[in-house]
Design a protein around this motif. Structure first.
Motif, PDB file in Angstrom:
ATOM      1  N   LYS A 250       0.831  -1.217   0.000  1.00 58.64           N
ATOM      2  CA  LYS A 250       0.000   0.000   0.000  1.00 58.64           C
ATOM      3  C   LYS A 250       0.864   1.265   0.000  1.00 58.64           C
ATOM      4  CE  LYS A 250      -2.015  -1.296   3.837  1.00 58.64           C
ATOM      5  NZ  LYS A 250      -1.303  -2.584   3.943  1.00 58.64           N
ATOM      6  N   SER A 252       3.959   1.527  -0.792  1.00 57.67           N
ATOM      7  CA  SER A 252       4.758   1.592  -2.027  1.00 57.67           C
ATOM      8  C   SER A 252       3.921   2.240  -3.134  1.00 57.67           C
ATOM      9  CB  SER A 252       5.183   0.198  -2.476  1.00 57.67           C
ATOM     10  OG  SER A 252       5.847  -0.468  -1.431  1.00 57.67           O
ATOM     11  N   GLY A 270       2.767  -4.453   9.092  1.00 60.95           N
ATOM     12  CA  GLY A 270       2.380  -3.549  10.178  1.00 60.95           C
ATOM     13  C   GLY A 270       3.260  -2.309  10.240  1.00 60.95           C
ATOM     14  N   THR A 271       3.882  -1.912   9.122  1.00 61.74           N
ATOM     15  CA  THR A 271       4.770  -0.735   9.124  1.00 61.74           C
ATOM     16  C   THR A 271       3.964   0.558   9.296  1.00 61.74           C
ATOM     17  OG1 THR A 271       6.279  -1.871   7.637  1.00 61.74           O
ATOM     18  CG2 THR A 271       6.527   0.518   7.809  1.00 61.74           C
ATOM     19  N   ILE A 377       4.522  -2.817  -8.293  1.00 60.52           N
ATOM     20  CA  ILE A 377       4.851  -1.429  -7.947  1.00 60.52           C
ATOM     21  C   ILE A 377       6.371  -1.268  -7.899  1.00 60.52           C
ATOM     22  CG2 ILE A 377       4.561   0.352  -6.183  1.00 60.52           C
ATOM     23  CD1 ILE A 377       1.897  -1.187  -5.537  1.00 60.52           C
TER      24      ILE A 377
HETATM   25  N1  GTP Z   1       8.663  -7.812  -5.261  1.00 56.21           N
HETATM   26  C1  GTP Z   1       7.844  -6.806  -4.961  1.00 56.21           C
HETATM   27  N2  GTP Z   1       7.856  -6.281  -3.735  1.00 56.21           N
HETATM   28  C2  GTP Z   1       7.009  -5.249  -3.460  1.00 56.21           C
HETATM   29  C3  GTP Z   1       6.125  -4.720  -4.420  1.00 56.21           C
HETATM   30  N3  GTP Z   1       5.424  -3.716  -3.839  1.00 56.21           N
HETATM   31  C4  GTP Z   1       5.870  -3.625  -2.576  1.00 56.21           C
HETATM   32  N4  GTP Z   1       6.823  -4.536  -2.348  1.00 56.21           N
HETATM   33  C5  GTP Z   1       7.544  -4.781  -1.093  1.00 56.21           C
HETATM   34  O1  GTP Z   1       6.651  -5.253  -0.111  1.00 56.21           O
HETATM   35  C6  GTP Z   1       7.023  -4.798   1.193  1.00 56.21           C
HETATM   36  C7  GTP Z   1       5.886  -4.088   1.868  1.00 56.21           C
HETATM   37  O2  GTP Z   1       5.599  -2.917   1.168  1.00 56.21           O
HETATM   38  P1  GTP Z   1       4.792  -1.687   1.827  1.00 56.21           P
HETATM   39  O3  GTP Z   1       4.561  -0.717   0.741  1.00 56.21           O
HETATM   40  O4  GTP Z   1       5.466  -1.226   3.048  1.00 56.21           O
HETATM   41  O5  GTP Z   1       3.470  -2.470   2.193  1.00 56.21           O
HETATM   42  P2  GTP Z   1       2.240  -1.956   3.050  1.00 56.21           P
HETATM   43  O6  GTP Z   1       1.026  -2.591   2.483  1.00 56.21           O
HETATM   44  O7  GTP Z   1       2.241  -0.468   3.141  1.00 56.21           O
HETATM   45  O8  GTP Z   1       2.531  -2.590   4.460  1.00 56.21           O
HETATM   46  P3  GTP Z   1       1.974  -2.154   5.915  1.00 56.21           P
HETATM   47  O9  GTP Z   1       2.155  -0.700   6.068  1.00 56.21           O
HETATM   48  O10 GTP Z   1       2.831  -2.924   6.841  1.00 56.21           O
HETATM   49  O11 GTP Z   1       0.556  -2.587   5.967  1.00 56.21           O
HETATM   50  C8  GTP Z   1       8.255  -3.908   0.964  1.00 56.21           C
HETATM   51  O12 GTP Z   1       9.425  -4.643   1.181  1.00 56.21           O
HETATM   52  C9  GTP Z   1       8.137  -3.523  -0.506  1.00 56.21           C
HETATM   53  O13 GTP Z   1       9.393  -3.207  -1.096  1.00 56.21           O
HETATM   54  C10 GTP Z   1       6.133  -5.303  -5.739  1.00 56.21           C
HETATM   55  O14 GTP Z   1       5.398  -4.938  -6.642  1.00 56.21           O
HETATM   56  N5  GTP Z   1       7.003  -6.341  -5.919  1.00 56.21           N
END
Ligand code: GTP
Ligand code: MG
Length: 473
Positions: A250, A252, A270-271, A377
Motif C-alpha cells: 500500500k 509503495s 504492520g509498518t 509497484i
Molecule cells: N517484489 C515486490 N515487492 C514489493 C512490491 N510492492 C511492494 N513490495 C515490497 O513489499 C514490502 C511491503 O511494502 P509496503 O509498501 O510497506 O506495504 P504496506 O502494504 O504499506 O505494508 P503495511 O504498512 O505494513 O501494511 C516492501 O518490502 C516492498 O518493497 C512489488 O510490486 N514487488
C-alpha cells in the motif's frame, strides 16, 4: 512583519454601515507586479480626487466610467508624490458593490500600498473588514446570497471542475432555480387561497394538480441535494483510499502515485500505523489520496488504533484501491475486508506480480466479481492502468445528471429542510387531509427556501458567511 502592518489598516469586524465609504488593499500584501486599493461608497470619488492627480489635470469627478487614467498619488498634507498610479471610477449602480467604486493601481510593493491606503483612510474612508465589498453587493441587491457565496468559492477553487461549477452559480443559475421553486410554492398557496374564497370557480381536482406539481418539485430538490454532494467532492477532493491487509504494498503504491518517498516502506507487516494523506490532481479531478494501516486483527494498541482509523477512512472513501499480494494465497482477512466494502467503490489490484504467483486472478474475482488490475509497484508496472481506472471511476461519479446546481453545505441543508416539508405536504394529501393542511407545510417550505437566496436570512448567518472572505473582496 509587513503583513501585520497592513492588517492594522484592516477592520476585523463590520463596524461600518452602508452609508460609510470603505477602503482596503485588494491584492495580497507584499511585493508583486501591482497593488490595488479598492474604495467604495459615496465619498470614494471625492477622496480619490484629493490624492490622485491625472497627467492631463482632470479631476477624478470628471473621469469616465470604467476608463483607466494615468496620474500621480500626492500626499495632500506634504504635497510629496508617492507613486505613479492608474485610477478607474465605476459609478453607482454599475459597480461591484452597487455604490461608487474607485480602484487605484499602484506599483506593487508593500510600503507604497500601505502608505496610499493610509492616505485614503486619513481622507475619510473606513477600513473594510473581510468580504465587505461583496456583502455590500448583496445588501445593495446587486447579487443574491448564492452568488455572494459563489464569489468565495471561485476564490478558493482548487480545481478547474470546481471553478466551472462555482462560476455557474455566480452567473445566477442557482438563484434562478430557487426563484422557480419559490414561484411554484407561491402559486400553489395562491390556488389554495382562491379555492377557499371562490370554491365554485376553481377546477375540481386540485389534489391531483398539487400532487403532480409537488412530486416534480420533490424530484428536483432530491437531484439538487445529490448533485451538491458531487460538487463538494469536486471542491474538496475525492477520497481515494489505499487499503489491504499488511505488507501488500500500500505505502509503495502511495509513494509511486505521488512521486516521492513520502511514507516508510519496509518488508515488515504492520509498518504503517496511521492514515497519511496527500492531495493531487488526476485529469482535472482533485483527489485526496490516503495510505492506511493494513487491516488485520491485532492486540498491539498502536496498530489497533491504526486499524480503527483505516475503518473510518474506508467508510468515507469514494474509491477504495484494494490491494492483494500475488505471492500468497487469499487469507481470511483479505476476504472479510473485501466483503465489508461496497463493490461499487472498489478497484481490486493484484500486486507483486514480478514474483512467483501463489494466487490467481480468479481467486479474487470470485469474491469481488471484478477482475483485478495486475501491478508490480516495485518495477513500476501497471500503475498507469490503475490511474486510468481511478479516472474512469471519477468520471462515472461525476457523470451528468442533467443538473448543474452546485450546493454548498449551508445550501444543501436548507434544500433538505425544504424537501422534508414538501414530502410532508405530499403525504398529507395522499392521506386525504384537506388542502389547508398541505398549505401549512408549504408555508414552512417557502420560508425555508427564502433563506437560500438571502430573502429571509438571519443577520448572524450573513455575518458569518462574509467573515470567511478575504480582505478587499
Ligand atoms: N517484489 C515486490 N515487492 C514489493 C512490491 N510492492 C511492494 N513490495 C515490497 O513489499 C514490502 C511491503 O511494502 P509496503 O509498501 O510497506 O506495504 P504496506 O502494504 O504499506 O505494508 P503495511 O504498512 O505494513 O501494511 C516492501 O518490502 C516492498 O518493497 C512489488 O510490486 N514487488
Ligand atoms: Mg504501509
Amino acid at each position: 512583519m509587513p503583513e501585520d502592518d497592513i492588517k492594522n489598516l484592516t477592520a476585523s469586524e463590520g463596524n461600518n454601515t452602508l452609508g460609510d465609504t470603505i477602503a482596503a488593499l485588494a491584492t495580497p500584501p507584499g511585493t508583486g507586479a501591482i497593488g490595488i486599493i479598492k474604495i467604495s461608497g459615496e465619498e470614494a470619488v471625492s477622496i480619490v480626487s484629493r490624492l490622485f492627480h491625472s497627467k492631463k489635470g482632470r479631476p477624478a469627478g470628471s473621469f469616465q466610467n470604467f476608463r483607466l487614467y494615468l496620474g500621480t498619488i500626492i500626499d495632500p498634507q506634504t504635497q510629496k508624490p508617492l507613486d505613479e498610479a492608474m485610477a478607474v471610477v465605476m459609478r453607482s449602480p454599475h459597480s461591484y458593490t452597487g455604490e461608487d467604486v474607485v480602484e487605484i493601481q499602484l506599483h506593487g510593493g508593500y510600503f507604497v500600498a500601505r502608505r496610499v491606503l493610509e492616505l485614503v483612510l486619513r481622507e475619510g474612508a473606513l477600513p473594510a473588514p473581510p468580504g465587505e465589498f461583496t456583502r455590500r453587493a448583496f445588501l445593495n441587491g446587486r447579487i443574491d446570497l448564492t452568488q455572494a457565496e459563489a464569489v468565495a468559492e471561485i476564490v478558493s477553487a482548487r480545481s478547474e471542475k470546481a471553478l466551472e461549477q462555482a462560476f455557474r452559480t455566480l452567473s445566477g443559475e442557482l438563484g434562478n432555480q430557487i426563484r422557480n421553486w419559490e414561484k411554484t410554492l407561491v402559486h400553489l398557496q395562491a390556488t389554495i387561497q382562491a379555492d377557499n374564497d371562490f370554491p365554485d370557480i376553481i377546477e375540481d381536482d386540485l389534489e391531483t394538480l398539487f400532487l403532480n406539481t409537488l412530486s416534480e418539485m420533490k424530484n428536483e430538490l432530491e437531484k439538487a441535494i445529490a448533485h451538491g454532494e458531487k460538487y463538494r467532492r469536486l471542491r474538496d477532493g475525492f477520497a481515494v483510499v489505499i487499503a489491504g491487509t499488511p505488507n501488500v504494498g500500500k505505502s509503495s503504491l502511495f509513494n509511486a502515485i505521488i512521486g516521492t518517498d513520502r511514507v516508510i516502506v519496509t518488508p515488515y507487516a504492520g509498518t504503517t500505523r496511521d492514515a497519511i494523506e496527500e492531495t493531487l490532481m488526476l485529469e482535472g479531478y482533485p483527489v485526496r489520496l490516503i495510505d492506511t494501516a493494513g487491516v488485520r486483527p491485532v492486540d498491539e494498541p498502536i496498530e489497533r488504533l491504526g486499524v480503527a482509523t483505516t475503518q473510518r477512512y474506508l467508510e468515507e472513501a469514494d474509491i477504495v484501491i484494494l490491494l492483494f499480494d500475488a505471492t500468497r494465497p487469499l487469507q481470511e482477512d483479505d476476504i472479510s475486508l473485501a466483503h465489508k466494502l461496497s463493490a461499487k467503490k472498489i478497484i481490486p489490484v493484484l500486486n507483486k506480480v514480478d514474483l512467483p504467483y501463489n494466487i490467481s486472478k480468479q481467486d479474487i474475482s470470485q469474491h469481488l466479481s471484478l477482475d483485478p488490475i495486475e501491478t508490480s509497484i516495485l518495477q513500476k508496472q501497471g500503475i498507469d492502468v490503475l490511474l486510468q481506472s481511478i479516472v474512469t471511476k471519477l468520471q462515472e461519479k461525476n457523470s451528468s445528471d442533467g443538473f448543474s446546481l452546485s450546493l454548498n453545505e449551508r445550501q444543501s441543508a436548507i434544500v433538505y429542510r425544504t424537501l422534508c416539508r414538501v414530502k410532508d405536504s405530499i403525504q398529507s394529501l395522499e392521506e386525504g387531509y384537506p388542502l389547508d393542511c398541505a398549505s401549512t407545510y408549504l408555508t414552512e417550505a417557502l420560508s425555508t427556501l427564502r433563506s437560500l437566496s438571502g430573502n429571509e436570512v438571519e443577520e448572524a448567518v450573513i455575518e458569518s458567511l462574509f467573515r470567511n472572505f478575504c480582505t478587499g473582496k
